[in-house]
Design a protein around this motif. Structure first.
Motif, PDB file in Angstrom:
ATOM      1  N   ALA A 248       0.849  -1.194   0.000  1.00  0.00           N
ATOM      2  CA  ALA A 248       0.000   0.000   0.000  1.00  0.00           C
ATOM      3  C   ALA A 248       0.877   1.233   0.000  1.00  0.00           C
ATOM      4  O   ALA A 248       2.067   1.178   0.334  1.00  0.00           O
ATOM      5  CB  ALA A 248      -0.916   0.019   1.218  1.00  0.00           C
ATOM      6  N   VAL A 249       0.265   2.339  -0.361  1.00  0.00           N
ATOM      7  CA  VAL A 249       0.896   3.648  -0.255  1.00  0.00           C
ATOM      8  C   VAL A 249       0.299   4.366   0.951  1.00  0.00           C
ATOM      9  O   VAL A 249      -0.930   4.376   1.128  1.00  0.00           O
ATOM     10  CB  VAL A 249       0.655   4.497  -1.526  1.00  0.00           C
ATOM     11  CG1 VAL A 249       1.248   5.898  -1.368  1.00  0.00           C
ATOM     12  CG2 VAL A 249       1.239   3.798  -2.746  1.00  0.00           C
ATOM     13  N   LEU A 250       1.149   4.928   1.789  1.00  0.00           N
ATOM     14  CA  LEU A 250       0.680   5.775   2.883  1.00  0.00           C
ATOM     15  C   LEU A 250       0.445   7.167   2.291  1.00  0.00           C
ATOM     16  O   LEU A 250       1.326   8.018   2.266  1.00  0.00           O
ATOM     17  CB  LEU A 250       1.698   5.818   4.023  1.00  0.00           C
ATOM     18  CG  LEU A 250       1.346   6.673   5.236  1.00  0.00           C
ATOM     19  CD1 LEU A 250      -0.017   6.318   5.801  1.00  0.00           C
ATOM     20  CD2 LEU A 250       2.420   6.542   6.316  1.00  0.00           C
ATOM     21  N   ALA A 251      -0.778   7.358   1.786  1.00  0.00           N
ATOM     22  CA  ALA A 251      -1.080   8.531   0.972  1.00  0.00           C
ATOM     23  C   ALA A 251      -1.445   9.759   1.791  1.00  0.00           C
ATOM     24  O   ALA A 251      -1.287  10.893   1.326  1.00  0.00           O
ATOM     25  CB  ALA A 251      -2.224   8.202   0.008  1.00  0.00           C
ATOM     26  N   GLY A 252      -1.968   9.561   2.986  1.00  0.00           N
ATOM     27  CA  GLY A 252      -2.383  10.685   3.812  1.00  0.00           C
ATOM     28  C   GLY A 252      -2.232  10.368   5.281  1.00  0.00           C
ATOM     29  O   GLY A 252      -2.372   9.216   5.696  1.00  0.00           O
ATOM     30  N   ALA A 253      -1.937  11.382   6.070  1.00  0.00           N
ATOM     31  CA  ALA A 253      -1.775  11.169   7.505  1.00  0.00           C
ATOM     32  C   ALA A 253      -2.056  12.465   8.250  1.00  0.00           C
ATOM     33  O   ALA A 253      -1.718  13.556   7.785  1.00  0.00           O
ATOM     34  CB  ALA A 253      -0.365  10.675   7.827  1.00  0.00           C
ATOM     35  N   ALA A 254      -2.677  12.322   9.392  1.00  0.00           N
ATOM     36  CA  ALA A 254      -2.869  13.435  10.310  1.00  0.00           C
ATOM     37  C   ALA A 254      -2.665  12.909  11.717  1.00  0.00           C
ATOM     38  O   ALA A 254      -3.221  11.863  12.076  1.00  0.00           O
ATOM     39  CB  ALA A 254      -4.265  14.039  10.170  1.00  0.00           C
ATOM     40  N   ALA A 255      -1.855  13.589  12.485  1.00  0.00           N
ATOM     41  CA  ALA A 255      -1.589  13.211  13.869  1.00  0.00           C
ATOM     42  C   ALA A 255      -1.695  14.475  14.714  1.00  0.00           C
ATOM     43  O   ALA A 255      -0.879  15.388  14.573  1.00  0.00           O
ATOM     44  CB  ALA A 255      -0.211  12.569  14.004  1.00  0.00           C
ATOM     45  N   ARG A 256      -2.688  14.527  15.563  1.00  0.00           N
ATOM     46  CA  ARG A 256      -2.993  15.744  16.317  1.00  0.00           C
ATOM     47  C   ARG A 256      -3.090  15.433  17.806  1.00  0.00           C
ATOM     48  O   ARG A 256      -3.580  14.375  18.191  1.00  0.00           O
ATOM     49  CB  ARG A 256      -4.319  16.342  15.855  1.00  0.00           C
ATOM     50  CG  ARG A 256      -4.445  16.570  14.338  1.00  0.00           C
ATOM     51  CD  ARG A 256      -3.606  17.752  13.900  1.00  0.00           C
ATOM     52  NE  ARG A 256      -3.626  17.958  12.458  1.00  0.00           N
ATOM     53  CZ  ARG A 256      -4.567  18.639  11.814  1.00  0.00           C
ATOM     54  NH1 ARG A 256      -5.590  19.158  12.483  1.00  0.00           N
ATOM     55  NH2 ARG A 256      -4.491  18.812  10.513  1.00  0.00           N
ATOM     56  N   VAL A 257      -2.643  16.368  18.621  1.00  0.00           N
ATOM     57  CA  VAL A 257      -2.879  16.303  20.061  1.00  0.00           C
ATOM     58  C   VAL A 257      -3.803  17.461  20.392  1.00  0.00           C
ATOM     59  O   VAL A 257      -3.388  18.620  20.452  1.00  0.00           O
ATOM     60  CB  VAL A 257      -1.579  16.391  20.871  1.00  0.00           C
ATOM     61  CG1 VAL A 257      -1.883  16.291  22.369  1.00  0.00           C
ATOM     62  CG2 VAL A 257      -0.622  15.287  20.461  1.00  0.00           C
ATOM     63  N   ASN A 258      -5.073  17.142  20.535  1.00  0.00           N
ATOM     64  CA  ASN A 258      -6.072  18.161  20.834  1.00  0.00           C
ATOM     65  C   ASN A 258      -7.245  17.495  21.529  1.00  0.00           C
ATOM     66  O   ASN A 258      -7.210  16.310  21.823  1.00  0.00           O
ATOM     67  CB  ASN A 258      -6.523  18.897  19.564  1.00  0.00           C
ATOM     68  CG  ASN A 258      -6.957  17.953  18.449  1.00  0.00           C
ATOM     69  OD1 ASN A 258      -7.187  16.764  18.677  1.00  0.00           O
ATOM     70  ND2 ASN A 258      -7.061  18.472  17.245  1.00  0.00           N
ATOM     71  N   GLY A 259      -8.278  18.236  21.793  1.00  0.00           N
ATOM     72  CA  GLY A 259      -9.396  17.701  22.541  1.00  0.00           C
ATOM     73  C   GLY A 259      -9.545  18.415  23.871  1.00  0.00           C
ATOM     74  O   GLY A 259      -8.633  19.099  24.339  1.00  0.00           O
ATOM     75  N   ARG A 260     -10.694  18.220  24.500  1.00  0.00           N
ATOM     76  CA  ARG A 260     -11.007  18.979  25.705  1.00  0.00           C
ATOM     77  C   ARG A 260     -11.145  18.111  26.946  1.00  0.00           C
ATOM     78  O   ARG A 260     -11.554  18.583  27.999  1.00  0.00           O
ATOM     79  CB  ARG A 260     -12.311  19.755  25.475  1.00  0.00           C
ATOM     80  CG  ARG A 260     -12.186  20.832  24.404  1.00  0.00           C
ATOM     81  CD  ARG A 260     -13.548  21.384  24.006  1.00  0.00           C
ATOM     82  NE  ARG A 260     -14.330  20.384  23.279  1.00  0.00           N
ATOM     83  CZ  ARG A 260     -15.530  20.628  22.758  1.00  0.00           C
ATOM     84  NH1 ARG A 260     -16.088  21.806  22.897  1.00  0.00           N
ATOM     85  NH2 ARG A 260     -16.176  19.680  22.097  1.00  0.00           N
ATOM     86  N   SER A 261     -10.808  16.837  26.836  1.00  0.00           N
ATOM     87  CA  SER A 261     -10.968  15.939  27.970  1.00  0.00           C
ATOM     88  C   SER A 261      -9.755  15.015  28.062  1.00  0.00           C
ATOM     89  O   SER A 261      -9.180  14.636  27.034  1.00  0.00           O
ATOM     90  CB  SER A 261     -12.229  15.089  27.794  1.00  0.00           C
ATOM     91  OG  SER A 261     -12.273  14.038  28.739  1.00  0.00           O
ATOM     92  N   PRO A 262      -9.348  14.624  29.270  1.00  0.00           N
ATOM     93  CA  PRO A 262      -8.222  13.696  29.391  1.00  0.00           C
ATOM     94  C   PRO A 262      -8.530  12.293  28.895  1.00  0.00           C
ATOM     95  O   PRO A 262      -7.624  11.533  28.593  1.00  0.00           O
ATOM     96  CB  PRO A 262      -7.930  13.683  30.893  1.00  0.00           C
ATOM     97  CG  PRO A 262      -9.200  14.122  31.536  1.00  0.00           C
ATOM     98  CD  PRO A 262      -9.823  15.087  30.583  1.00  0.00           C
ATOM     99  N   ALA A 263      -9.809  11.929  28.795  1.00  0.00           N
ATOM    100  CA  ALA A 263     -10.152  10.567  28.395  1.00  0.00           C
ATOM    101  C   ALA A 263     -11.226  10.518  27.315  1.00  0.00           C
ATOM    102  O   ALA A 263     -11.130   9.726  26.375  1.00  0.00           O
ATOM    103  CB  ALA A 263     -10.594   9.755  29.610  1.00  0.00           C
ATOM    104  N   ALA A 264     -12.255  11.319  27.419  1.00  0.00           N
ATOM    105  CA  ALA A 264     -13.383  11.235  26.490  1.00  0.00           C
ATOM    106  C   ALA A 264     -12.995  11.682  25.086  1.00  0.00           C
ATOM    107  O   ALA A 264     -12.157  12.560  24.904  1.00  0.00           O
ATOM    108  CB  ALA A 264     -14.542  12.089  27.002  1.00  0.00           C
ATOM    109  N   SER A 265     -13.622  11.069  24.086  1.00  0.00           N
ATOM    110  CA  SER A 265     -13.383  11.449  22.695  1.00  0.00           C
ATOM    111  C   SER A 265     -14.058  12.786  22.401  1.00  0.00           C
ATOM    112  O   SER A 265     -15.093  13.124  22.977  1.00  0.00           O
ATOM    113  CB  SER A 265     -13.938  10.376  21.751  1.00  0.00           C
ATOM    114  OG  SER A 265     -13.277   9.150  21.947  1.00  0.00           O
ATOM    115  N   ASP A 266     -13.461  13.531  21.459  1.00  0.00           N
ATOM    116  CA  ASP A 266     -13.927  14.870  21.113  1.00  0.00           C
ATOM    117  C   ASP A 266     -14.338  14.864  19.646  1.00  0.00           C
ATOM    118  O   ASP A 266     -13.493  14.677  18.767  1.00  0.00           O
ATOM    119  CB  ASP A 266     -12.804  15.872  21.369  1.00  0.00           C
ATOM    120  CG  ASP A 266     -13.223  17.314  21.171  1.00  0.00           C
ATOM    121  OD1 ASP A 266     -13.880  17.604  20.146  1.00  0.00           O
ATOM    122  OD2 ASP A 266     -12.871  18.156  22.011  1.00  0.00           O
TER     123      ASP A 266
END
Length: 408
Positions: A248-266
């Motif tokens: 496969a080709v790794l065509a796209g990637a996004a890696a972010r550290v954000n969000g408003r909670s230490p555990a819950a998904s945003d």
């Protein structure tokens, strides 16, 4: 969206060990069958935990075949390679090397290990003969020094981004390869049951008493699993020079550290992450989505909402979505590796797997279709989105495309 003119990063080898068995073929077969390797764990019960359903490995999963020269261990090294974590990392790495038709990784190769930083020798209980399955030597590592065929002069990086660690590592590797720092890189992650991580998950209340059932209306939490993944990446030019057809080709990637909670998904943070990965790949939609889908009530609902928010304005109709954690559990730092293996399986076969443990899917809207069983998709775009989200706002999305450059 117009694709950027940058060198391609390709996947040429993937090694995987899960509760489905040894190798990507065993994993793909188990995933397509919808089987569940989740069982109550007697040792956890004895240790005082009240939620003990896991996808643990038995000794058969850790057996080393006699003909595997990659895994030969000298007597000098045996004392530090006894841990389950080290053994799994070595075995997955050997598989990835074989798939990529490599005998080893030389000086200048990049090796990224994900998880907790390996213990220093002076703090390692194993040298005193006190190792146990639940000891702290099973909490940290693996070390690049444990991996077969890796030169001591390889570039090494330790990366820990919670349950999105492998995906963060692939994004890091792609940047490294594109910058011209080298041509070959390896990402390795493992997960073994240990008292430290299990207690941490138990405290959050995220563990299911009955076994993970991602996206199911009756879901009640996630289940941990054991396993390892190793992913070999190269520049497209290096693979072509070696005469290797990429997976496969790794065509796209996004890696972010954000969000408003230490555990819950945003939802907003996840939506932003998925959009960034699609834009990076130059795509408006994909043929299949492998979701993070842990089986927690809040996390699964938020992920579905984010995918709907991305897909609805782009005219998506019933884009297939599924996940693996109801079959082999959650591999924590290494959890992206089975997701990538599922994406490669889709690109190879044109079949999207179902979601083990899913009987009654949560309503997801018109844009996406949560799969309870495998579905053959001969006309679907030859591209996949793989989501990985972790505590503390660690969010990552990857887009993989067919190696021949076609999107259909």
């Amino acid at each position: 969206m117009a694709r950027r003119s940058v060198p391609d990063t390709v996947i040429t080898g993937l090694g995987l060990i899960t509760a489905y068995g040894w190798g990507t073929d065993a994993y793909w077969s188990g995933l397509l069958s919808g089987s569940r390797a989740l069982r109550p764990h007697a040792d956890l019960a004895a240790a005082g935990f009240d939620r003990t359903v896991t996808a643990a490995l038995d000794d058969a999963h850790l057996a080393v075949t006699a003909h595997d020269a990659h895994l030969a261990v000298t007597a000098h090294d045996a004392h530090r390679l006894h841990s389950r974590r080290s053994r799994l990392a070595r075995a997955a790495t050997a598989q990835a090397l074989r798939e990529a038709s490599l005998t080893g990784l030389g000086p200048g190769t990049l090796v990224v290990t994900v998880g907790q930083t390996p213990l220093a020798d002076e703090a390692d209980d194993s040298r005193e003969g006190t190792t146990t399955r639940w000891g702290r030597e099973e909490f940290a590592g693996p070390s690049p020094a444990d991996l077969p065929g890796v030169s001591p002069r390889a570039e090494t990086v330790y990366l820990s981004q919670a349950c999105a660690s492998v995906s963060f590592a692939l994004d890091y590797v792609r940047t490294w390869l594109r910058s011209g720092c080298g041509t070959t890189a390896l990402v390795v992650g493992t997960c073994v049951l240990n008292a430290y991580e299990y207690a941490g998950m138990a405290i959050t209340g995220a563990l299911s008493p009955t076994g993970a059932r991602p996206f199911d209306t009756a879901r009640d939490g996630t289940s941990l699993g054991e396993g390892a993944g190793a992913i070999l990446l190269e520049t497209a030019a290096a693979a072509e020079q070696r005469g290797i057809t990429p997976q496969a080709v790794l065509a796209g990637a996004a890696a972010r550290v954000n969000g408003r909670s230490p555990a819950a998904s945003d939802e907003a943070a996840i939506t932003d992450c998925v959009l960034a990965a699609l834009e990076d790949a130059g795509l408006e939609r994909v043929g299949y989505i492998h979701a993070h889908a842990t089986g927690t009530v809040q996390g699964d609902t938020v992920e579905l909402a984010a995918l709907g928010a991305v897909g609805a304005p782009r005219g998506w109709v019933a884009v297939p979505v599924s996940g693996h954690k109801g079959g082999i559990g959650h591999l924590m730092h290494a959890s992206s590796a089975p997701g990538i293996a599922a994406a490669l399986g889709f690109l190879r076969t044109g079949t999207a797997p179902g979601t083990p443990g899913l009987d009654s899917p949560e309503a997801a809207g018109r844009a996406i279709d949560v799969l309870t069983a495998p579905r053959r998709l001969p006309g679907a775009p030859r591209s996949c989105l793989v989501n990985s989200f972790g505590f503390a706002g660690n969010n990552s999305s990857l887009v993989l495309t067919a190696p021949d450059g076609s999107t259909r």
